[in-house]
Design a protein around this motif. Structure first.
Motif, mmCIF file in Angstrom:
data_model
loop_
_atom_site.group_PDB
_atom_site.id
_atom_site.type_symbol
_atom_site.label_atom_id
_atom_site.label_comp_id
_atom_site.label_asym_id
_atom_site.label_seq_id
_atom_site.Cartn_x
_atom_site.Cartn_y
_atom_site.Cartn_z
ATOM 1 N N ALA A 98 0.797 -1.228 0.000
ATOM 2 C CA ALA A 98 0.000 0.000 0.000
ATOM 3 C C ALA A 98 0.828 1.276 0.000
ATOM 4 C CB ALA A 98 -0.948 0.005 1.192
ATOM 5 N N SER A 99 2.035 1.215 0.560
ATOM 6 C CA SER A 99 2.864 2.423 0.622
ATOM 7 C C SER A 99 3.735 2.615 -0.612
ATOM 8 C CB SER A 99 3.746 2.392 1.869
ATOM 9 O OG SER A 99 4.586 1.242 1.848
ATOM 10 N N LEU A 100 3.698 1.667 -1.551
ATOM 11 C CA LEU A 100 4.435 1.846 -2.809
ATOM 12 C C LEU A 100 3.792 2.951 -3.639
ATOM 13 C CD1 LEU A 100 4.933 -1.896 -3.784
ATOM 14 C CD2 LEU A 100 6.753 -0.312 -3.113
ATOM 15 N N GLU A 101 4.604 3.641 -4.407
ATOM 16 C CA GLU A 101 4.080 4.706 -5.273
ATOM 17 C C GLU A 101 3.562 4.124 -6.590
ATOM 18 O OE1 GLU A 101 7.046 7.676 -5.890
ATOM 19 O OE2 GLU A 101 6.792 8.551 -3.908
ATOM 20 N N ALA A 102 2.288 4.392 -6.880
ATOM 21 C CA ALA A 102 1.713 4.008 -8.166
ATOM 22 C C ALA A 102 2.028 5.052 -9.227
ATOM 23 C CB ALA A 102 0.212 3.837 -8.038
ATOM 24 N N ALA A 103 2.285 6.270 -8.782
ATOM 25 C CA ALA A 103 2.709 7.399 -9.619
ATOM 26 C C ALA A 103 3.560 8.282 -8.718
ATOM 27 C CB ALA A 103 1.503 8.164 -10.161
ATOM 28 N N PRO A 104 4.368 9.176 -9.290
ATOM 29 C CA PRO A 104 5.240 9.996 -8.446
ATOM 30 C C PRO A 104 4.459 10.714 -7.335
ATOM 31 C CG PRO A 104 5.870 10.239 -10.735
ATOM 32 C CD PRO A 104 4.608 9.424 -10.729
ATOM 33 N N GLY A 105 4.815 10.419 -6.092
ATOM 34 C CA GLY A 105 4.175 11.063 -4.957
ATOM 35 C C GLY A 105 2.804 10.538 -4.592
ATOM 36 N N VAL A 106 2.315 9.509 -5.291
ATOM 37 C CA VAL A 106 0.974 8.966 -5.029
ATOM 38 C C VAL A 106 1.094 7.504 -4.628
ATOM 39 C CG1 VAL A 106 -1.321 8.529 -5.953
ATOM 40 C CG2 VAL A 106 -0.034 10.536 -6.726
ATOM 41 N N ARG A 107 0.827 7.216 -3.360
ATOM 42 C CA ARG A 107 0.887 5.838 -2.882
ATOM 43 C C ARG A 107 -0.365 5.066 -3.309
ATOM 44 N NH1 ARG A 107 1.396 6.737 3.424
ATOM 45 N NH2 ARG A 107 -0.531 7.827 2.872
ATOM 46 N N LEU A 108 -0.220 3.763 -3.359
ATOM 47 C CA LEU A 108 -1.383 2.931 -3.696
ATOM 48 C C LEU A 108 -2.555 3.214 -2.770
ATOM 49 C CD1 LEU A 108 -0.063 -0.684 -4.422
ATOM 50 C CD2 LEU A 108 -1.060 0.921 -6.029
ATOM 51 N N ILE A 109 -2.280 3.363 -1.481
ATOM 52 C CA ILE A 109 -3.362 3.567 -0.525
ATOM 53 C C ILE A 109 -4.091 4.885 -0.746
ATOM 54 C CG2 ILE A 109 -1.961 4.679 1.268
ATOM 55 C CD1 ILE A 109 -3.566 2.959 3.323
ATOM 56 N N ASP A 110 -3.436 5.839 -1.409
ATOM 57 C CA ASP A 110 -4.050 7.146 -1.652
ATOM 58 C C ASP A 110 -4.890 7.180 -2.922
ATOM 59 O OD1 ASP A 110 -2.743 8.159 0.618
ATOM 60 O OD2 ASP A 110 -0.929 8.559 -0.549
ATOM 61 N N ALA A 111 -4.818 6.118 -3.715
ATOM 62 C CA ALA A 111 -5.596 6.084 -4.960
ATOM 63 C C ALA A 111 -7.089 5.957 -4.642
ATOM 64 C CB ALA A 111 -5.149 4.905 -5.820
ATOM 65 N N PRO A 112 -7.947 6.625 -5.427
ATOM 66 C CA PRO A 112 -9.387 6.599 -5.123
ATOM 67 C C PRO A 112 -10.013 5.208 -5.188
ATOM 68 C CG PRO A 112 -8.948 7.666 -7.244
ATOM 69 C CD PRO A 112 -7.630 7.489 -6.573
ATOM 70 N N ASP A 113 -9.403 4.292 -5.958
ATOM 71 C CA ASP A 113 -9.993 2.960 -6.075
ATOM 72 C C ASP A 113 -9.403 1.947 -5.087
ATOM 73 O OD1 ASP A 113 -7.507 2.921 -7.252
ATOM 74 O OD2 ASP A 113 -8.113 1.773 -9.016
ATOM 75 N N PHE A 114 -8.586 2.419 -4.116
ATOM 76 C CA PHE A 114 -8.047 1.496 -3.111
ATOM 77 C C PHE A 114 -9.201 1.029 -2.231
ATOM 78 C CE2 PHE A 114 -5.935 0.051 0.709
ATOM 79 C CZ PHE A 114 -4.792 -0.564 0.225
ATOM 80 N N PRO A 115 -9.386 -0.299 -2.071
ATOM 81 C CA PRO A 115 -10.554 -0.808 -1.325
ATOM 82 C C PRO A 115 -10.568 -0.327 0.124
ATOM 83 C CG PRO A 115 -9.510 -2.556 -2.601
ATOM 84 C CD PRO A 115 -8.583 -1.377 -2.650
ATOM 85 N N ALA A 116 -11.677 0.235 0.538
ATOM 86 C CA ALA A 116 -11.799 0.779 1.898
ATOM 87 C C ALA A 116 -11.595 -0.295 2.960
ATOM 88 C CB ALA A 116 -13.162 1.443 2.067
ATOM 89 N N GLU A 117 -12.046 -1.533 2.664
ATOM 90 C CA GLU A 117 -11.949 -2.593 3.666
ATOM 91 C C GLU A 117 -10.508 -3.049 3.900
ATOM 92 O OE1 GLU A 117 -13.169 -4.634 -0.275
ATOM 93 O OE2 GLU A 117 -13.540 -2.739 0.791
ATOM 94 N N TRP A 118 -9.603 -2.680 3.017
ATOM 95 C CA TRP A 118 -8.199 -3.058 3.184
ATOM 96 C C TRP A 118 -7.381 -1.983 3.896
ATOM 97 C CZ3 TRP A 118 -6.751 -5.145 -2.382
ATOM 98 C CH2 TRP A 118 -7.525 -6.284 -2.649
#
Length: 202
Positions: A98-118
């Motif tokens: 979750a803490s990996l960057e999917a884009a510069p400065g944007v972590r996976l957990i910060d993406a709008p489609d990251f599942p809330a239950e996770w």
């Protein structure tokens, strides 16, 4: 080497235990449920509770390294205290993506489609990594998997990265538990990421 694996009965822990044994390492496989630990040569199954640092220290003393495949309900401070009490200087951790960057400065957990239950479990992994980054006495490595870990064949190949998500030509980030285990044991043996996080995917 003589290696203690915490959470050795889980999917990641059992694959790591198998990989270590296949390469000739001596493994102490620690879990609450030892019935699920692979019965293999060079693997000693030991019942243990990693939430008690004093008891855990007694189980891991004399080992060259500890590999944790635990969930993050056991905090980093507990494991680090156990290693220090036991005189074990090296810790490798099955981390979260979750803490990996999917884009510069944007972590996976910060993406709008990251599942809330996770998010609860994911925040536990992030807190664990943050705690390790302040640790100087123990030589730690935090291994973030690909975004998708799955039961699948052992390919024997993978690509690594640091803090950015590794994706394939189709934009997917995935790796099987078997190949994740290969990458973990490769790191144990090659020691390429002391006091650092890395990731691996196809």
């Amino acid at each position: 080497m003589k290696i203690a694996v915490l959470g050795a009965s889980g999917r990641a822990g059992s694959e790591i235990t198998r990989e270590l044994a296949a390469r000739g390492h001596e493994v102490t496989a620690i879990a609450r449920n030892i019935d699920a630990i692979p019965a293999l040569p060079r693997v000693a199954a030991v019942r243990g509770d990693a939430s008690d640092p004093e008891a855990l220290a007694g189980l891991i003393g004399g080992h060259d390294a500890v590999i944790s495949a635990l969930h993050f309900d056991v905090p980093a401070a507990t494991l680090l205290e156990a290693l220090k009490r036991a005189g074990v200087g090296r810790l490798l951790v099955t981390g979260g993506a979750a803490s990996l960057e999917a884009a510069p400065g944007v972590r996976l957990i910060d993406a709008p489609d990251f599942p809330a239950e996770w998010k609860g479990m994911a925040m536990g992994g992030i807190a664990f990594l943050d705690a390790l980054r302040g640790e100087q006495a123990i030589d730690w490595t935090f291994f973030s998997p690909a975004a998708l870990l799955f039961e699948g064949p052992r390919r024997g190949t993978y690509r690594t990265g640091a803090d950015q998500l590794v994706t394939d030509d189709e934009g997917e980030s995935r790796i099987s538990f078997a190949d994740y285990a290969i990458a973990m044991v490769d790191e144990l043996e090659a020691h390429r990421h002391p006091r650092a996080r890395f990731t691996a995917a196809y």
